[in-house]
Design a protein around this motif. Structure first.
Motif, PDB file in Angstrom:
ATOM      1  N   LEU A  22       0.833  -1.203   0.000  1.00  0.00           N
ATOM      2  CA  LEU A  22       0.000   0.000   0.000  1.00  0.00           C
ATOM      3  C   LEU A  22       0.867   1.253   0.000  1.00  0.00           C
ATOM      4  N   PHE A  23       1.880   1.242   0.853  1.00  0.00           N
ATOM      5  CA  PHE A  23       2.771   2.386   0.928  1.00  0.00           C
ATOM      6  C   PHE A  23       3.486   2.577  -0.407  1.00  0.00           C
ATOM      7  N   ALA A  24       3.954   1.460  -0.959  1.00  0.00           N
ATOM      8  CA  ALA A  24       4.648   1.535  -2.244  1.00  0.00           C
ATOM      9  C   ALA A  24       3.706   2.035  -3.339  1.00  0.00           C
ATOM     10  N   ALA A  25       2.427   1.668  -3.244  1.00  0.00           N
ATOM     11  CA  ALA A  25       1.461   2.139  -4.241  1.00  0.00           C
ATOM     12  C   ALA A  25       1.394   3.656  -4.214  1.00  0.00           C
ATOM     13  N   GLY A  26       1.356   4.225  -3.008  1.00  0.00           N
ATOM     14  CA  GLY A  26       1.346   5.681  -2.888  1.00  0.00           C
ATOM     15  C   GLY A  26       2.592   6.289  -3.500  1.00  0.00           C
ATOM     16  N   LEU A  27       3.736   5.688  -3.176  1.00  0.00           N
ATOM     17  CA  LEU A  27       5.010   6.210  -3.684  1.00  0.00           C
ATOM     18  C   LEU A  27       5.050   6.165  -5.205  1.00  0.00           C
ATOM     19  N   THR A  28       4.651   5.012  -5.779  1.00  0.00           N
ATOM     20  CA  THR A  28       4.739   4.895  -7.231  1.00  0.00           C
ATOM     21  C   THR A  28       3.773   5.858  -7.913  1.00  0.00           C
ATOM     22  N   LEU A  29       2.670   6.138  -7.264  1.00  0.00           N
ATOM     23  CA  LEU A  29       1.730   7.096  -7.855  1.00  0.00           C
ATOM     24  C   LEU A  29       2.341   8.488  -7.847  1.00  0.00           C
ATOM     25  N   ALA A  30       2.984   8.817  -6.718  1.00  0.00           N
ATOM     26  CA  ALA A  30       3.600  10.141  -6.619  1.00  0.00           C
ATOM     27  C   ALA A  30       4.750  10.278  -7.607  1.00  0.00           C
ATOM     28  N   LEU A  31       5.447   9.156  -7.860  1.00  0.00           N
ATOM     29  CA  LEU A  31       6.631   9.217  -8.727  1.00  0.00           C
ATOM     30  C   LEU A  31       6.307   8.730 -10.126  1.00  0.00           C
ATOM     31  N   HIS A  32       5.074   8.970 -10.599  1.00  0.00           N
ATOM     32  CA  HIS A  32       4.682   8.360 -11.861  1.00  0.00           C
ATOM     33  C   HIS A  32       5.492   8.867 -13.045  1.00  0.00           C
ATOM     34  N   ARG A  33       6.197   9.950 -12.865  1.00  0.00           N
ATOM     35  CA  ARG A  33       6.978  10.457 -13.992  1.00  0.00           C
ATOM     36  C   ARG A  33       8.278   9.692 -14.205  1.00  0.00           C
ATOM     37  N   TYR A  34       8.693   8.982 -13.159  1.00  0.00           N
ATOM     38  CA  TYR A  34       9.989   8.303 -13.273  1.00  0.00           C
ATOM     39  C   TYR A  34       9.761   6.806 -13.384  1.00  0.00           C
ATOM     40  N   ALA A  35       9.665   6.328 -14.612  1.00  0.00           N
ATOM     41  CA  ALA A  35       9.293   4.932 -14.827  1.00  0.00           C
ATOM     42  C   ALA A  35      10.241   3.964 -14.127  1.00  0.00           C
ATOM     43  N   ASN A  36      11.537   4.265 -14.193  1.00  0.00           N
ATOM     44  CA  ASN A  36      12.484   3.319 -13.605  1.00  0.00           C
ATOM     45  C   ASN A  36      12.373   3.250 -12.094  1.00  0.00           C
ATOM     46  N   VAL A  37      12.186   4.421 -11.483  1.00  0.00           N
ATOM     47  CA  VAL A  37      12.026   4.444 -10.029  1.00  0.00           C
ATOM     48  C   VAL A  37      10.781   3.643  -9.652  1.00  0.00           C
ATOM     49  N   GLN A  38       9.710   3.854 -10.430  1.00  0.00           N
ATOM     50  CA  GLN A  38       8.461   3.118 -10.202  1.00  0.00           C
ATOM     51  C   GLN A  38       8.698   1.618 -10.206  1.00  0.00           C
ATOM     52  N   ARG A  39       9.412   1.152 -11.226  1.00  0.00           N
ATOM     53  CA  ARG A  39       9.657  -0.290 -11.333  1.00  0.00           C
ATOM     54  C   ARG A  39      10.435  -0.791 -10.141  1.00  0.00           C
ATOM     55  N   THR A  40      11.492  -0.052  -9.794  1.00  0.00           N
ATOM     56  CA  THR A  40      12.325  -0.501  -8.681  1.00  0.00           C
ATOM     57  C   THR A  40      11.498  -0.605  -7.413  1.00  0.00           C
ATOM     58  N   ILE A  41      10.677   0.422  -7.168  1.00  0.00           N
ATOM     59  CA  ILE A  41       9.877   0.412  -5.939  1.00  0.00           C
ATOM     60  C   ILE A  41       8.909  -0.764  -5.936  1.00  0.00           C
ATOM     61  N   SER A  42       8.239  -0.992  -7.075  1.00  0.00           N
ATOM     62  CA  SER A  42       7.260  -2.083  -7.120  1.00  0.00           C
ATOM     63  C   SER A  42       7.923  -3.412  -6.828  1.00  0.00           C
ATOM     64  N   VAL A  43       9.039  -3.663  -7.516  1.00  0.00           N
ATOM     65  CA  VAL A  43       9.710  -4.949  -7.322  1.00  0.00           C
ATOM     66  C   VAL A  43      10.168  -5.072  -5.876  1.00  0.00           C
ATOM     67  N   ALA A  44      10.782  -4.012  -5.351  1.00  0.00           N
ATOM     68  CA  ALA A  44      11.290  -4.071  -3.982  1.00  0.00           C
ATOM     69  C   ALA A  44      10.154  -4.338  -3.001  1.00  0.00           C
ATOM     70  N   ALA A  45       9.025  -3.677  -3.213  1.00  0.00           N
ATOM     71  CA  ALA A  45       7.902  -3.835  -2.284  1.00  0.00           C
ATOM     72  C   ALA A  45       7.405  -5.280  -2.295  1.00  0.00           C
ATOM     73  N   LEU A  46       7.272  -5.847  -3.500  1.00  0.00           N
ATOM     74  CA  LEU A  46       6.757  -7.214  -3.555  1.00  0.00           C
ATOM     75  C   LEU A  46       7.764  -8.214  -3.010  1.00  0.00           C
ATOM     76  N   VAL A  47       9.052  -7.962  -3.251  1.00  0.00           N
ATOM     77  CA  VAL A  47      10.069  -8.848  -2.677  1.00  0.00           C
ATOM     78  C   VAL A  47       9.969  -8.789  -1.151  1.00  0.00           C
TER      79      VAL A  47
END
Lengths: 539, 177
Positions: A22-47
């Motif tokens: 949930l927290f990562a979802a908020g972060l990725t939404l806020a950082l939607h302009r940075y695709a790579n950061v988004q990916r890293t956060i999503s993967v890290a959160a699920l790991v």
């Protein structure tokens, strides 16, 4: 005083599978302009949340791990309970969500979606930006549904994953997806409304929505009322789980979504429904022979009619959707046997089926990518063009059909043995039905395998760049995961057995969450607890 | 000790029934907007049911440890949560209805593709399991399914619509009105 234990015990892990995504979802939404950061956060959160789930599997083997959210103990506050069953489901779904996320990264959701968006003339790369947050919210919703010890919180978990899944299903807003999404959403809403009314009625009858306390109080109310409440709950969960008369929506809505989305839906969403049915039948309403008979009949119908639908299909995605419906029947069969061995087999089967069905849908995504279609009339000759793909399809397909020694076979053997042991005419009918369904599954997947991989291609299959490795290896990883279930089947089945034992006796769960109504908690207000307990007793 | 008055008021129970009944009727309609109205009505009915389940209204929800009668705060908390969830989903259905109208000029839920396949099968009295049968009507099943709806083109056979009409230019319906 604090609800975080002084020593960092296993309790610390319990909320993580919900909070981190949930927290990562908020972060990725806020950082939607940075695709790579988004990916890293999503993967890290699920790991992270998968690792937490693995920790919970180990911790829960010693007994359920309970956390009172907000420091209010069980009857008043919301409890998150990680017993063996919940922890096992969390881990499998975590692994699956991670594999599918990696696959979707490899597929390059950005490019694909940008295309459809362009066609639909909606500006910008919005769907790309929302894919990651929505996916993470879906993960949080699923975890919440598995972990909760409170009926209303289960409803909230369902709604979280429903909203997320509706967005994922309509990504890009093409005509096809709007159609599929409308049907899916309306059916899901109807089920949610049913669930909510069941909660309201249960609350009116018992004065609580905590599952452990319900298990204590429900036996005290009138029999007919109890059965009515149980059936209402099962109706709501049956729609989610796509059990036969309520499964009509599934094969029409899943296949239109992008491949990774379909894979997640097929693997997880129906299983959340099955999990809820399992909880209802074992914890909240144990000893309900009449309803178990109904469930047995429903399981038989789900298996047989589902697989007949699959046999008639000519599109791999639709075919797999029908096998999905059909195999839900096996799980319901295990649950409806209402014995420890039956439940254990059902749990093992759920774990097996999550991995296998998801892997198959991912591989079909690859088939579509390589062959340009999922229709069996247009595909052909893929075995020569992409031998690796052939292997990736063949292994989980056989696993689904239950060819020994794969995990599907082991799960089915568990179910059949228990069915034979119980030996009522209905149980025998289900045993026969299961075997017939397995054979028909084999027929259906072999038909798909022959047509897609071996027949001469009816139309020229366009030349393609080789499949992106980033797509192939997550799919391969998931196929391997499915295979590894066979290797570790002994310990896994043992774990499923122990989960079944604790879920069936009910006592362990109730004692852990709500020990005899006494105050357990840390930081709870005894006054409010008393008032609540007594106030709710009335009706 | 606090004992709540728990006999539900007949008026509220009746209201729950009427809201849910009307809602179910609307839910069975075809346009998304009517379905949405139905969903809202049912949700309100169920929320009301949750409140009724919590006992008589009238007292304040939390009064600390005094002996004053109090209403059940849990039912109210659950109702509030349900209202918020309903709000979110309502917004999503509205968006879906708008998108559907953008694409097709109406917001009716399209036929199940399988239904269309069966219908086509019956109409042609011939096997229609190949997607190649798109050649015969010039439409794919998806387009055909989308073209079938009650309000606008009820008397028009789906095959007579130009295949491009409903998908090629999404802005047309909006501008035309």
């Amino acid at each position: 005083m604090s609800w975080i234990p002084a020593a960092w015990g296993p309790e610390t892990l319990v909320p993580l599978p919900v909070l981190v995504p949930l927290f990562a979802a908020g972060l990725t939404l806020a950082l939607h302009r940075y695709a790579n950061v988004q990916r890293t956060i999503s993967v890290a959160a699920l790991v992270a949340s998968t690792l937490a789930s693995v920790g919970l599997v180990l911790a829960a083997d010693a007994g359920p791990v309970v956390v009172d959210v907000g420091g209010w103990a069980a009857p008043v506050g919301i409890a998150l309970v990680a017993d063996r069953l919940a922890a096992l489901m969390l881990t499998v779904s975590g692994v699956m969500l991670l594999c599918v996320l990696l696959y979707s990264l490899g597929q390059g959701v950005p490019e694909n979606e940008a295309e459809t968006v362009d066609e639909a003339r909606v500006g910008g790369a919005i769907p790309v930006a929302i894919f990651h947050p929505t996916y993470l919210v879906l993960a949080a919703g699923v975890s919440n549904a598995f972990l909760t010890g409170d009926l209303f919180n289960l409803y909230v978990g369902f709604e979280i994953l429903l909203a997320a899944s509706a967005v994922l299903l309509t990504l890009g807003g093409t005509a096809e997806r709007v159609r599929a999404g409308s049907v899916y959403l309306i059916v899901a809403l109807a089920s949610s409304v049913l669930f909510l009314s069941a909660i309201a009625l249960i609350y009116a009858a018992t004065g609580t929505v905590n599952m452990a306390q319900l298990a204590v109080r429900l036996p005290e109310i009138d029999d007919t009322v109890r059965v009515a409440l149980q059936l209402l709950l099962l109706l709501a969960f049956g729609i989610k789980a796509a059990v036969f008369p309520l499964s009509f929506w599934l094969p029409d809505s899943y296949p239109t979504a992008p491949a990774p989305v379909t894979a997640v839906f097929a693997g997880l969403l129906t299983k959340v429904g099955v999990y809820s049915i399992l909880r209802t039948q074992t914890l909240i309403f144990p000893d309900s022979p009449v309803v178990d008979q109904i469930l047995l009949v429903v399981a038989l119908a789900t298996m047989v009619i589902g697989i007949l639908g699959a046999v008639a299909q000519n599109d791999v995605k639709r075919l797999l959707s029908f096998t999905l419906v059909s195999h839900i029947g096996f799980m319901i069969f295990g649950i409806a046997l209402a014995s420890e061995a039956g439940t254990a087999a059902a749990i093992f089967y759920v774990v097996h089926h999550i991995s296998v069905q998801t892997a198959l849908f991912l591989v079909v995504g690859l088939v579509e990518w390589r062959g340009g279609s999922t229709s069996l009339d247009r595909l052909g000759g893929l075995a020569k063009l992409a031998p690796l793909l052939a292997v990736l399809f063949f292994v989980p397909a056989l696993n689904l059909a239950g060819i020994p020694p794969l995990s599907g076979f082991l799960g089915k053997v568990g179910l059949l043995t228990e069915g034979v042991r119980i030996g009522t005419p209905l149980a025998w009918a289900l045993v026969v039905g299961s075997v017939a369904t397995s054979l028909l599954t084999l027929y259906a997947v072999v038909k798909a395998w022959n047509k897609a991989f071996w027949q001469t291609a009816p139309a020229e299959i366009p030349e393609h760049a080789p499949m992106p490795r980033t797509m192939v290896w997550p799919a391969a990883a998931l196929v391997t995961f499915g295979l590894s279930l066979t290797v570790v089947a002994g310990p896994l089945y043992g774990y499923a057995d122990r989960s079944a034992a604790t879920t069936m006796d009910g006592y362990t769960y109730i004692e852990a969450v709500y020990p005899g109504g006494s105050d357990r908690g840390t930081g709870q207000s005894a006054d409010v607890t008393d008032a609540q307990t007594e106030g709710g007793d009335g009706p | 000790m606090i004992v709540l008055e728990n006999t539900p008021s007949a008026v509220l129970v009746l209201a729950v029934g009427v809201l849910c009944g009307t809602g179910v009727y609307l839910l069975l309609e075809r346009p998304l907007t009517r379905i949405l109205l139905g969903f809202i009505l049912i949700s309100n009915g169920v929320n009301l049911m949750l409140l009724v389940a919590g006992g008589r209204a009238g007292a304040s929800p939390i009064v600390g440890s005094s002996d004053e009668p109090m209403s059940d705060p849990l039912a109210q908390a659950m109702t509030l949560t349900a209202i918020v969830i309903t709000l979110g989903l309502t917004a999503f259905i509205l968006a879906l209805a708008y998108r559907s109208w953008q694409l097709h000029g109406h917001d009716e839920v399209a036929d199940d593709v399988e239904d269309r396949r069966v219908a086509r099968h019956a109409a042609l009295n011939a096997p229609a399991y190949e997607d190649a049968d798109a050649d015969e009507t010039g439409q794919t099943l998806d387009e055909e399914a989308a073209a079938v709806h009650d309000d606008v083109a009820g008397d028009e056979a789906p095959g007579e619509e130009a295949p491009g009409d409903d998908t090629s230019d999404v802005t047309t319906p909006g501008e035309a009105r």
